[in-house]
Scaffold this active site. Structure first.
Site, PDB file in Angstrom:
ATOM      1  N   LYS A  22       0.838  -1.209   0.000  1.00  0.00           N
ATOM      2  CA  LYS A  22       0.000   0.000   0.000  1.00  0.00           C
ATOM      3  C   LYS A  22       0.869   1.254   0.000  1.00  0.00           C
ATOM      4  CE  LYS A  22      -1.758   1.773   3.973  1.00  0.00           C
ATOM      5  NZ  LYS A  22      -1.581   3.232   4.118  1.00  0.00           N
ATOM      6  N   ASN A  23       1.886   1.266   0.871  1.00  0.00           N
ATOM      7  CA  ASN A  23       2.677   2.490   1.026  1.00  0.00           C
ATOM      8  C   ASN A  23       3.606   2.771  -0.155  1.00  0.00           C
ATOM      9  OD1 ASN A  23       1.370   2.972   3.391  1.00  0.00           O
ATOM     10  ND2 ASN A  23       3.112   2.508   4.733  1.00  0.00           N
ATOM     11  N   ARG A  93      -4.188  10.674   4.453  1.00  0.00           N
ATOM     12  CA  ARG A  93      -3.090  11.604   4.588  1.00  0.00           C
ATOM     13  C   ARG A  93      -2.146  11.604   3.377  1.00  0.00           C
ATOM     14  NH1 ARG A  93       0.434  14.159   8.029  1.00  0.00           N
ATOM     15  NH2 ARG A  93       2.582  13.671   7.559  1.00  0.00           N
ATOM     16  N   CYS A 117      -5.071   8.617   9.477  1.00  0.00           N
ATOM     17  CA  CYS A 117      -5.097   7.944  10.775  1.00  0.00           C
ATOM     18  C   CYS A 117      -4.827   8.927  11.910  1.00  0.00           C
ATOM     19  CB  CYS A 117      -4.026   6.868  10.823  1.00  0.00           C
ATOM     20  SG  CYS A 117      -4.515   5.328  10.077  1.00  0.00           S
ATOM     21  N   ARG A 122       1.054  14.598  13.208  1.00  0.00           N
ATOM     22  CA  ARG A 122       1.481  14.334  11.825  1.00  0.00           C
ATOM     23  C   ARG A 122       1.461  15.584  10.934  1.00  0.00           C
ATOM     24  NH1 ARG A 122      -0.768   8.525   9.941  1.00  0.00           N
ATOM     25  NH2 ARG A 122       1.104   8.556   8.706  1.00  0.00           N
ATOM     26  N   ASP A 307       4.665   0.613  11.914  1.00  0.00           N
ATOM     27  CA  ASP A 307       3.423   0.019  11.411  1.00  0.00           C
ATOM     28  C   ASP A 307       3.221  -1.425  11.878  1.00  0.00           C
ATOM     29  OD1 ASP A 307       2.796   2.371  10.224  1.00  0.00           O
ATOM     30  OD2 ASP A 307       3.131   1.728   8.158  1.00  0.00           O
ATOM     31  N   ILE A 329       8.324   6.904  16.588  1.00  0.00           N
ATOM     32  CA  ILE A 329       7.984   7.648  15.366  1.00  0.00           C
ATOM     33  C   ILE A 329       6.791   8.569  15.588  1.00  0.00           C
ATOM     34  CG2 ILE A 329       7.361   7.463  12.916  1.00  0.00           C
ATOM     35  CD1 ILE A 329      10.102   6.354  13.408  1.00  0.00           C
ATOM     36  N   ARG A 399      -8.689   0.056   4.792  1.00  0.00           N
ATOM     37  CA  ARG A 399      -7.749   1.002   4.166  1.00  0.00           C
ATOM     38  C   ARG A 399      -6.432   0.314   3.829  1.00  0.00           C
ATOM     39  NH1 ARG A 399      -6.240   5.534   7.609  1.00  0.00           N
ATOM     40  NH2 ARG A 399      -4.885   5.720   5.829  1.00  0.00           N
TER      41      ARG A 399
HETATM   42  C1  UD1 Z   1       4.523   6.819   6.202  1.00  0.00           C
HETATM   43  C2  UD1 Z   1       3.623   5.628   6.045  1.00  0.00           C
HETATM   44  C3  UD1 Z   1       3.101   5.177   7.397  1.00  0.00           C
HETATM   45  C4  UD1 Z   1       4.264   4.940   8.340  1.00  0.00           C
HETATM   46  C5  UD1 Z   1       5.194   6.151   8.395  1.00  0.00           C
HETATM   47  C6  UD1 Z   1       6.458   5.891   9.200  1.00  0.00           C
HETATM   48  C7  UD1 Z   1       2.667   5.963   3.846  1.00  0.00           C
HETATM   49  C8  UD1 Z   1       1.455   6.240   3.046  1.00  0.00           C
HETATM   50  N1  UD1 Z   1       2.517   5.978   5.177  1.00  0.00           N
HETATM   51  O1  UD1 Z   1       3.722   7.864   6.754  1.00  0.00           O
HETATM   52  O2  UD1 Z   1       2.356   3.975   7.218  1.00  0.00           O
HETATM   53  O3  UD1 Z   1       3.745   4.715   9.651  1.00  0.00           O
HETATM   54  O4  UD1 Z   1       5.606   6.496   7.058  1.00  0.00           O
HETATM   55  O5  UD1 Z   1       7.142   4.788   8.694  1.00  0.00           O
HETATM   56  O6  UD1 Z   1       3.722   5.697   3.321  1.00  0.00           O
HETATM   57  N2  UD1 Z   1       6.918  14.609  10.347  1.00  0.00           N
HETATM   58  C9  UD1 Z   1       7.122  15.944  10.591  1.00  0.00           C
HETATM   59  N3  UD1 Z   1       6.902  16.842   9.582  1.00  0.00           N
HETATM   60  C10 UD1 Z   1       6.517  16.440   8.340  1.00  0.00           C
HETATM   61  C11 UD1 Z   1       6.328  15.064   8.092  1.00  0.00           C
HETATM   62  C12 UD1 Z   1       6.540  14.160   9.113  1.00  0.00           C
HETATM   63  O7  UD1 Z   1       7.466  16.328  11.700  1.00  0.00           O
HETATM   64  O8  UD1 Z   1       6.349  17.293   7.460  1.00  0.00           O
HETATM   65  C13 UD1 Z   1       7.128  13.627  11.426  1.00  0.00           C
HETATM   66  C14 UD1 Z   1       5.856  12.852  11.766  1.00  0.00           C
HETATM   67  O9  UD1 Z   1       5.029  13.559  12.671  1.00  0.00           O
HETATM   68  C15 UD1 Z   1       6.418  11.595  12.371  1.00  0.00           C
HETATM   69  C16 UD1 Z   1       7.716  11.390  11.574  1.00  0.00           C
HETATM   70  O10 UD1 Z   1       8.009  12.624  10.954  1.00  0.00           O
HETATM   71  O11 UD1 Z   1       6.738  11.802  13.724  1.00  0.00           O
HETATM   72  C17 UD1 Z   1       7.632  10.305  10.505  1.00  0.00           C
HETATM   73  O12 UD1 Z   1       6.507  10.550   9.680  1.00  0.00           O
HETATM   74  P1  UD1 Z   1       6.527  10.198   8.125  1.00  0.00           P
HETATM   75  O13 UD1 Z   1       7.686   9.289   7.846  1.00  0.00           O
HETATM   76  O14 UD1 Z   1       6.425  11.441   7.351  1.00  0.00           O
HETATM   77  O15 UD1 Z   1       5.198   9.377   7.980  1.00  0.00           O
HETATM   78  P2  UD1 Z   1       4.245   9.363   6.726  1.00  0.00           P
HETATM   79  O16 UD1 Z   1       4.996   9.590   5.470  1.00  0.00           O
HETATM   80  O17 UD1 Z   1       3.048  10.187   7.013  1.00  0.00           O
END
Ligand code: UD1
Length: 418
Positions: A22-23, A93, A117, A122, A307, A329, A399
């Site tokens: 999915k990701n 998201r 979620c 986030r 995850d 995370i 999802r």
């Molecule tokens: C992706 C995955 C999700 C997984 C996560 C971490 C997808 C669709 N989803 O989510 O399943 O749990 O990676 O492996 O691929 N952060 C910031 N600022 C930002 C973006 C992120 O501070 O602009 C922080 C987040 O709050 C979090 C950390 O970075 O604490 C990691 O988040 P991120 O790797 O961005 O997760 P996603 O890409 O949303």
């Protein structure tokens, strides 16, 4: 609203096929916006989230067809709109990942700030920071990101101080069509980021350092069509392997890349599982034994994936001994704990970690799914509970897991949707 009813105390045995990731599929589908020609995608999982992305692409003006061999053909070369509405984005998201492709190809994007979620705040600050580094003007306007650039984006150095899968992906996609070279330092190294990078390369992008924390993207003028297959879903595979371990069963997951699950397989062997891998299968055999408790700590790849944290908590509730599970995370990613306690689990929450004291078994109860992976962990807990468990709000599960009931039933679980 759909519910899952699970009859407890199963021993899972058999083999199942794992779907496409999915990701990976979500960013890859959105990256088709960058292409000037038709794209063929294979191994795309049929999930609520992929349908949401297809709906978004359709609204932007892409032509999408599903072929007889279940591959997807997407022609996003004639997009009519650069707007991603709140109604769609709020449910997922990952829709924010349309920002980079729209901006790079069309010079503007109007994208709602995301929902998805409920696991912590986030933010998307790093995504926006990256776009600004590539020359975009960004304003926030009534809950929307209003982004534009005159002419093409310009390559630049982007240093990410938090490892973010989504920000790395968004910036990398934007950089493919920028003028000049972009260096992304502190890039996420998750297999799904590399899968997206390989897909972009298949479309003609110039990217080096794939799989490392420094990605170098040399911008090109246009990207072309390609035929690409999405990697297997390591989180889905990990979920079924953990389920097999906690039910003391023997399960083979097929169509996987064992290399993507190194740390998870190490931890599973530490709890007492015999693991055997081929190039694309993993067999886990507990030989009827109760798993041992094993502490884990989540982190960016190659560390233990967040995850699979909820599923590991489920495993620990019936392991012998106690262990500490640390979430590094996301804040607020322990909502499953409260529901598992209602099933008799002995779990103590302390800040960003939980201490779990294993019990022989859990007891069935009515519980509520709160987010995607938490929902999966409740299914796992229900499999080792005495009596029936009913899980409400299972739209979260849809999802991220294809044919969940069918797959669990084929392994011997008693599970039905009502
Ligand atoms: C992706 C995955 C999700 C997984 C996560 C971490 C997808 C669709 N989803 O989510 O399943 O749990 O990676 O492996 O691929 N952060 C910031 N600022 C930002 C973006 C992120 O501070 O602009 C922080 C987040 O709050 C979090 C950390 O970075 O604490 C990691 O988040 P991120 O790797 O961005 O997760 P996603 O890409 O949303």
């Amino acid at each position: 609203m759909n519910k899952l009813v699970i009859g407890g105390a199963a021993v899972l045995e058999g083999s199942i096929n794992i779907s496409g990731a999915k990701n990976s599929a979500l960013p890859i589908l959105l990256a088709t916006v960058l292409s000037s020609e038709k794209i063929t995608l294979r191994n795309v999982p049929i999930l609520k989230d992929t349908t949401t992305v297809l709906e978004l692409l359709n609204k932007l003006g892409a032509d999408i067809t599903i072929s007889e061999d279940s591959s997807l053909e997407i022609d996003a070369s004639k997009i009519k709109s650069v707007r991603a509405d709140y109604d769609l984005v709020k449910t997922m998201r990952a829709s924010i990942l349309v920002l980079g492709p729209l901006l790079a190809k069309y010079g503007s994007a109007y994208v709602s700030l995301p929902g998805g979620c409920a696991i912590g705040s986030r933010p998307v600050d790093l995504h926006l920071f990256g776009m600004e580094k590539l020359g975009a003007d960004i304003t926030l306007n009534e809950g929307y990101v209003d982004a534009s650039v005159s002419g093409r984006l310009t390559g630049g150095n982007v240093n990410l101080d938090v490892v973010s899968v989504g920000a790395t992906e968004n910036i990398m996609m934007a950089a493919t069509l920028a003028e000049g070279t972009t260096v992304i330092d502190g890039a996420a190294t998750e297999p799904e980021v590399s899968d997206l990078a390989n897909f972009l390369v298949a479309m003609g992008a110039k990217i080096s350092g794939i799989g490392s924390s420094r990605l170098v993207v040399e911008g090109v003028k246009s990207l072309h069509g390609c035929d690409y297959s999405v990697i297997p879903d390591r989180i889905e595979a990990g979920t079924y392997l953990i389920a097999a371990a906690m039910t003391r069963g023997k399960v083979t997951v097929k169509n996987v890349n064992p290399g993507h699950l190194d740390i998870v397989l190490d931890m599973l062997s530490d709890v007492g599982a015999a693991i055997n891998c081929t190039s694309d299968t993993i067999t886990l055999d507990m030989q009827g034994r109760r798993p041992l408790a094993k502490s884990i700590s989540t982190g960016p790849y190659p560390y233990f994936p967040t995850d699979l944290q909820a599923q590991w908590v489920a495993l620990s509730t019936v392991s012998s001994g106690s262990c500490l599970i640390e979430e590094n995370i996301f804040e607020n990613r322990f909502m499953h704990v409260h529901e598992m306690k209602r099933m008799g689990a002995d779990i103590r929450l302390q800040g960003n970690s939980v201490e779990v004291f294993g019990r022989e078994s859990l007891s069935g109860a009515k519980v509520m799914a709160t987010d995607l992976r938490a929902s999966a962990s409740l299914v796992l807990a229900a499999l080792v509970a005495n009596g029936e468990t009913t899980i409400d709000r299972i739209y979260h599960i849809d999802r991220g897991y294809t044919y969940l009931e069918e797959k669990f039933m084929s392994l011997g679980a008693v599970i039905k949707r009502i």
